[in-house]
Design a protein around this motif. Structure first.
Motif, PDB file in Angstrom:
ATOM      1  N   ASN A  43       6.884   4.221  -4.173  1.00  0.00           N
ATOM      2  CA  ASN A  43       7.882   5.273  -4.190  1.00  0.00           C
ATOM      3  C   ASN A  43       8.540   5.324  -5.565  1.00  0.00           C
TER       4      ASN A  43
ATOM      5  N   ARG B 157       5.859   9.845  -3.393  1.00  0.00           N
ATOM      6  CA  ARG B 157       5.422   8.734  -2.552  1.00  0.00           C
ATOM      7  C   ARG B 157       3.904   8.663  -2.642  1.00  0.00           C
ATOM      8  N   THR B 158       3.385   7.500  -3.016  1.00  0.00           N
ATOM      9  CA  THR B 158       1.945   7.329  -3.180  1.00  0.00           C
ATOM     10  C   THR B 158       1.404   6.382  -2.113  1.00  0.00           C
ATOM     11  N   THR B 159       0.441   6.848  -1.341  1.00  0.00           N
ATOM     12  CA  THR B 159      -0.205   6.020  -0.323  1.00  0.00           C
ATOM     13  C   THR B 159      -1.718   6.166  -0.485  1.00  0.00           C
TER      14      THR B 159
ATOM     15  N   ASN C 133       0.819  -1.203   0.000  1.00  0.00           N
ATOM     16  CA  ASN C 133       0.000   0.000   0.000  1.00  0.00           C
ATOM     17  C   ASN C 133       0.862   1.267   0.000  1.00  0.00           C
ATOM     18  N   LYS C 134       1.976   1.178  -0.732  1.00  0.00           N
ATOM     19  CA  LYS C 134       2.851   2.332  -0.877  1.00  0.00           C
ATOM     20  C   LYS C 134       3.681   2.178  -2.143  1.00  0.00           C
TER      21      LYS C 134
END
Length: 246
Positions: free
Chosen positions: A83, A99-101, A80-81
């Motif tokens: 980069n 950074r994608t969450t 669930n991340k």
């Protein structure tokens, strides 16, 4: 004599201050700070914060279009991340580009909840499946209050008098302690992993779901997110400007 001594002290102080002042030294093509000969490196970009895989794909394409960072871009995918980093520069450093969450609900696993909180969590944090429906029906029949019992299917409530712990039913119920459910645990653009949970009920009407898959869901979620990005960035990967890891 005192004036000469004062002048010498002032001169020493000036020399000491001058020695403490940092200076930039040019050695070949690199610049260093004189105190510890630390190499001066280019400034790093500010990391962008994103929330969806689609926005990550759009961001990567825009970065490649601008051609300001070294390729290939490295896309590190987790459950669930995500980069995204630039390629290595001459100092073997990478810029952390984004950074994608995902925006996920807070789900309380491995903790006993009262029946109302449990039902609300089940209704709002899990996908609609047959197993979820069956679990809601079961929970609606579980009662445990000193003076009242509740029949709650998440939509309506009926309150009647009772005592002790019971399962309200006209027939004997066989309760399966293992529940297979689909919780919102990763990016919404991909399929959510179906996970085995251990259902537990204790006195006081408390109900809990305990994770029962040994964290295997993380590998499935990582694979789903990685497959999404590989498919969306097929051209960039073929051109050697993007590498997806994970």
């Amino acid at each position: 004599m005192l004036e000469g001594l004062a002048g010498a002290i002032e001169k020493i102080r000036e020399l000491a201050v001058s020695a403490e002042e940092p200076k930039v030294l040019q050695i070949d093509d690199d610049k260093y700070i004189n105190h510890d000969l630390r190499k001066i490196k280019p400034e790093q970009c500010e990391c962008m914060g994103l929330n969806t895989l689609k926005s990550t794909v759009d961001f990567i394409r825009e970065v490649l279009k601008e051609q300001k960072f070294i390729a290939p871009l490295m896309v590190n995918v987790g459950c669930n991340k995500v980069n995204v980093y630039s390629g290595l520069d001459v100092y073997l450093d990478r810029n952390h580009l984004c950074r994608t969450t995902p925006m996920l609900p807070e789900i309380e696993f491995n903790r006993y909840l009262d029946m109302e909180s449990f039902v609300i969590q089940l209704q709002t944090c899990f996908e609609e499946t047959v197993n979820k429906k069956n679990l809601l029906e079961l929970v609606s029949k579980i009662t445990d209050e000193a003076k009242v019992e509740l029949v709650d299917n998440g939509i309506t409530q009926v309150v009647t008098q009772t005592s002790g712990t019971a399962i309200k039913s006209n027939k004997t119920l066989s309760v399966n302690p293992i529940a297979k459910l689909v919780a919102y645990r990763t990016f919404r653009e991909v399929e959510q992993p179906e996970i085995l949970y251990l259902l537990r009920v204790k006195d006081g009407g408390k109900i809990a779901l305990f994770e029962n898959d040994g964290q295997a869901w993380k590998l499935e979620a990582q694979r789903n997110a990685s497959d999404y990005l590989r498919e969306a960035l097929t051209e960039e990967i073929a051109a050697g400007t993007v590498v997806v890891v994970g």
